[in-house]
Scaffold this motif. Structure first.
Motif, PDB file in Angstrom:
ATOM      1  N   VAL A 162     -18.081  12.884  26.894  1.00 46.36           N
ATOM      2  CA  VAL A 162     -19.364  12.434  26.319  1.00 46.36           C
ATOM      3  C   VAL A 162     -19.483  10.931  26.564  1.00 46.36           C
ATOM      4  N   GLN A 163     -20.705  10.434  26.493  1.00 47.03           N
ATOM      5  CA  GLN A 163     -20.887   8.980  26.578  1.00 47.03           C
ATOM      6  C   GLN A 163     -20.814   8.396  25.168  1.00 47.03           C
ATOM      7  N   SER A 164     -19.985   7.364  24.995  1.00 44.55           N
ATOM      8  CA  SER A 164     -19.781   6.752  23.669  1.00 44.55           C
ATOM      9  C   SER A 164     -21.080   6.273  23.052  1.00 44.55           C
ATOM     10  N   GLY A 165     -21.239   6.593  21.792  1.00 40.31           N
ATOM     11  CA  GLY A 165     -22.387   6.081  21.029  1.00 40.31           C
ATOM     12  C   GLY A 165     -23.684   6.809  21.263  1.00 40.31           C
ATOM     13  N   THR A 166     -23.629   7.957  21.952  1.00 35.75           N
ATOM     14  CA  THR A 166     -24.875   8.662  22.264  1.00 35.75           C
ATOM     15  C   THR A 166     -25.099   9.864  21.330  1.00 35.75           C
ATOM     16  N   THR A 167     -26.303  10.404  21.411  1.00 38.11           N
ATOM     17  CA  THR A 167     -26.659  11.602  20.647  1.00 38.11           C
ATOM     18  C   THR A 167     -25.877  12.810  21.176  1.00 38.11           C
ATOM     19  N   GLY A 168     -25.506  12.763  22.464  1.00 41.10           N
ATOM     20  CA  GLY A 168     -24.675  13.834  23.028  1.00 41.10           C
ATOM     21  C   GLY A 168     -23.318  13.852  22.352  1.00 41.10           C
ATOM     22  N   GLU A 169     -22.769  12.673  22.125  1.00 40.36           N
ATOM     23  CA  GLU A 169     -21.488  12.568  21.438  1.00 40.36           C
ATOM     24  C   GLU A 169     -21.630  13.104  20.003  1.00 40.36           C
ATOM     25  N   SER A 170     -22.706  12.731  19.310  1.00 35.56           N
ATOM     26  CA  SER A 170     -22.910  13.223  17.932  1.00 35.56           C
ATOM     27  C   SER A 170     -23.015  14.745  17.905  1.00 35.56           C
ATOM     28  N   TRP A 171     -23.800  15.297  18.863  1.00 27.50           N
ATOM     29  CA  TRP A 171     -23.979  16.756  18.879  1.00 27.50           C
ATOM     30  C   TRP A 171     -22.638  17.455  19.113  1.00 27.50           C
ATOM     31  N   ALA A 172     -21.863  16.921  20.063  1.00 36.77           N
ATOM     32  CA  ALA A 172     -20.569  17.530  20.385  1.00 36.77           C
ATOM     33  C   ALA A 172     -19.604  17.407  19.204  1.00 36.77           C
ATOM     34  N   THR A 173     -19.652  16.276  18.508  1.00 37.13           N
ATOM     35  CA  THR A 173     -18.792  16.074  17.337  1.00 37.13           C
ATOM     36  C   THR A 173     -19.106  17.120  16.269  1.00 37.13           C
ATOM     37  N   GLU A 174     -20.403  17.371  16.066  1.00 39.66           N
ATOM     38  CA  GLU A 174     -20.805  18.313  15.013  1.00 39.66           C
ATOM     39  C   GLU A 174     -20.633  19.777  15.409  1.00 39.66           C
ATOM     40  N   ASN A 175     -20.756  20.068  16.719  1.00 39.58           N
ATOM     41  CA  ASN A 175     -20.810  21.471  17.125  1.00 39.58           C
ATOM     42  C   ASN A 175     -19.628  21.969  17.953  1.00 39.58           C
ATOM     43  N   LEU A 176     -18.997  21.073  18.726  1.00 38.09           N
ATOM     44  CA  LEU A 176     -17.911  21.536  19.594  1.00 38.09           C
ATOM     45  C   LEU A 176     -16.534  21.262  18.994  1.00 38.09           C
ATOM     46  N   VAL A 177     -16.401  20.160  18.278  1.00 35.77           N
ATOM     47  CA  VAL A 177     -15.106  19.851  17.657  1.00 35.77           C
ATOM     48  C   VAL A 177     -14.722  20.948  16.651  1.00 35.77           C
ATOM     49  N   PRO A 178     -15.653  21.401  15.784  1.00 33.43           N
ATOM     50  CA  PRO A 178     -15.302  22.491  14.872  1.00 33.43           C
ATOM     51  C   PRO A 178     -14.912  23.783  15.614  1.00 33.43           C
ATOM     52  N   ALA A 179     -15.409  23.934  16.861  1.00 35.60           N
ATOM     53  CA  ALA A 179     -15.067  25.123  17.647  1.00 35.60           C
ATOM     54  C   ALA A 179     -13.742  24.943  18.393  1.00 35.60           C
ATOM     55  N   GLY A 180     -13.091  23.789  18.207  1.00 30.41           N
ATOM     56  CA  GLY A 180     -11.767  23.590  18.796  1.00 30.41           C
ATOM     57  C   GLY A 180     -11.728  22.722  20.035  1.00 30.41           C
ATOM     58  N   ALA A 181     -12.854  22.102  20.407  1.00 29.96           N
ATOM     59  CA  ALA A 181     -12.866  21.234  21.589  1.00 29.96           C
ATOM     60  C   ALA A 181     -12.330  19.847  21.253  1.00 29.96           C
ATOM     61  N   THR A 182     -11.835  19.150  22.277  1.00 30.50           N
ATOM     62  CA  THR A 182     -11.412  17.758  22.127  1.00 30.50           C
ATOM     63  C   THR A 182     -12.415  16.899  22.888  1.00 30.50           C
ATOM     64  N   LEU A 183     -12.928  15.863  22.237  1.00 30.39           N
ATOM     65  CA  LEU A 183     -13.897  15.007  22.927  1.00 30.39           C
ATOM     66  C   LEU A 183     -13.197  13.869  23.650  1.00 30.39           C
ATOM     67  N   VAL A 184     -13.711  13.559  24.844  1.00 30.82           N
ATOM     68  CA  VAL A 184     -13.207  12.425  25.619  1.00 30.82           C
ATOM     69  C   VAL A 184     -14.388  11.474  25.845  1.00 30.82           C
ATOM     70  N   PRO A 185     -14.365  10.305  25.176  1.00 28.35           N
ATOM     71  CA  PRO A 185     -15.497   9.381  25.322  1.00 28.35           C
ATOM     72  C   PRO A 185     -15.426   8.552  26.597  1.00 28.35           C
ATOM     73  N   PHE A 186     -16.590   8.353  27.231  1.00 27.12           N
ATOM     74  CA  PHE A 186     -16.709   7.507  28.433  1.00 27.12           C
ATOM     75  C   PHE A 186     -17.717   6.403  28.157  1.00 27.12           C
ATOM     76  N   LYS A 187     -17.596   5.292  28.903  1.00 27.22           N
ATOM     77  CA  LYS A 187     -18.511   4.171  28.679  1.00 27.22           C
ATOM     78  C   LYS A 187     -19.923   4.469  29.222  1.00 27.22           C
ATOM     79  N   ASP A 188     -20.001   5.329  30.224  1.00 29.91           N
ATOM     80  CA  ASP A 188     -21.339   5.727  30.700  1.00 29.91           C
ATOM     81  C   ASP A 188     -21.321   7.163  31.215  1.00 29.91           C
ATOM     82  N   ALA A 189     -22.516   7.705  31.428  1.00 29.07           N
ATOM     83  CA  ALA A 189     -22.651   9.114  31.801  1.00 29.07           C
ATOM     84  C   ALA A 189     -22.098   9.380  33.198  1.00 29.07           C
TER      85      ALA A 189
END
Ligand code: ARG
Length: 275
Positions: A162-189
Motif C-alpha cells: 500500500v502507499q503510506s498515508g493513503t485511503t488504500g492503506e486505511s481500507w486494507a488496514t480495516e479489511n485485509l489485516v483482520p483477514a490475516g494479511a500483512t501490509l507492506v507500506p511504500f512511499k509511492d504507488a
C-alpha cells in the motif's frame, strides 16, 4: 382626428421611439460578461507572487507523473486550467512524499495548494480546507495475472503493498489485516507496483483509476482482482488561513467545468467522458 389629436399622436410615437432606441442602445454593454467585477489575481496570498506553487506526489499516473523534469497528468492540466481562470499565469509543481503533503501545507511557505489525487476525508479536513470535489474514485486490488482470489477471504497470509498515508492503506488496514494479511507500506504507488512485479509483495491496494492505468500494459503481467467501491472524491487542498485562495480555486473549477474544458482534459487522460 383633430389637429391637436394628430400632434399628440406624433408626440406619443416620438417618445416611444426614443424609449425603444434608448433601451436597445443600453443593451449592448449590459450583455458583455462582467469581467471587471472579478477579483484580480494580485489579491491572492501566494508563496511566490504571480505563480501558483502546487505540492504533489508526482508518481501517480495518470493524475501526476514526471516526464523528465516536467510534471504531467490530469491534475496538472486541471490545475493549469483553473490557474488561468484565476488570472495566475504560471503553475509550478513541487514533488513531495504523499504522507508529508498536509503537514507541509499547514506549515506554510512551500506551496499554495495540494493537487495529488487526494481523497476528501473528514480527518484531513480538520487540518486543511478542501475544494469542491473534482474526481470520483474507488479502490482496487491488483495481483499477478493468472490466479483467482476472493477478497478479503483469500488474502490470509498474503503480503499486501500500500502507499503510506493513503485511503488504500486505511481500507486494507480495516479489511485485509483482520483477514490475516500483512501490509507492506511504500512511499509511492509506483514503488508498490514495482515490488508486486518483482514478487516482493503478493498484492497491491491502490486507487482504481491509477491501477487501471498500470494493468493496461500486458507486459507487466498484472490484473485487477477486485474493484472496491469506496465512493471516494478527490479535492484540491489549501491552508485553512487562505480562504481567498480556496474561493478562487472553487470559482476556477466551476468555470472550467462550465466551459467544457474539464471534459476535454478528462478525455485526454482517460479516453472517455466522466460517468
Ligand atoms: N486517493 C488516495 C488518498 O487520498 C491516494 C492518493 C495518492 N496520490 C498520489 N499522488 N500519490 O489517500
Amino acid at each position: 382626428m383633430s389637429k391637436y389629436g394628430k400632434l399628440l399622436a406624433l408626440i406619443v410615437i416620438g417618445v416611444l421611439a426614443i424609449a425603444v432606441l434608448g433601451v436597445a442602445g443600453c443593451s449592448t454593454p449590459a450583455a458583455t460578461p462582467a469581467k471587471t467585477t472579478e477579483k484580480p489575481a494580485v489579491d491572492l496570498k501566494l508563496v511566490t507572487s504571480g505563480q501558483l506553487t502546487v505540492g504533489s506526489d508526482t508518481a501517480f499516473p495518470p493524475f501526476e507523473s514526471m516526464n523528465g523534469n516536467v510534471a504531467e497528468g490530469f491534475d496538472v492540466d486541471l490545475m493549469g486550467a483553473i490557474a488561468k481562470e484565476m488570472g495566475v499565469a504560471k503553475v509550478v509543481f513541487k514533488t513531495e512524499i504523499f504522507d508529508t503533503l498536509i503537514p507541509t501545507l499547514k506549515a506554510g511557505g512551500k506551496f499554495d495548494v495540494i493537487a495529488s489525487g487526494m481523497t476528501i476525508k473528514a480527518d484531513r479536513a480538520k487540518e486543511i480546507d478542501f475544494s469542491t470535489p473534482y474526481f470520483d474514485s474507488n479502490q482496487s486490488l491488483v495481483m499477478k495475472t493468472g490466479g483467482v482470489y476472493k477478497v478479503p477471504a483469500d488474502m490470509a497470509s498474503k503480503k499486501v503493498g500500500v502507499q503510506s498515508g493513503t485511503t488504500g492503506e486505511s481500507w486494507a488496514t480495516e479489511n485485509l489485516v483482520p483477514a490475516g494479511a500483512t501490509l507492506v507500506p511504500f512511499k509511492d504507488a509506483v514503488s508498490a507496483f514495482t515490488a508486486l512485479q518483482a514478487g516482493n509483495v503478493d498484492a497491491v491496494v491502490n486507487d482504481l483509476p491509477v491501477s487501471a492505468d498500470v494493468i493496461k500494459d500486458p507486459a507487466k503481467g498484472l490484473s485487477m482482482i477486485a474493484q472496491i467501491p469506496t465512493g471516494e472524491q478527490y479535492g484540491f487542498a489549501v491552508s485553512k488561513d487562505n480562504s481567498a485562495l480556496l474561493k478562487a480555486v472553487n470559482d476556477g473549477l466551476s468555470k472550467v467545468r462550465a466551459s467544457g474544458e474539464y471534459d476535454t482534459i478528462f478525455k485526454k487522460w482517460f479516453g472517455d467522458l466522466p460517468k
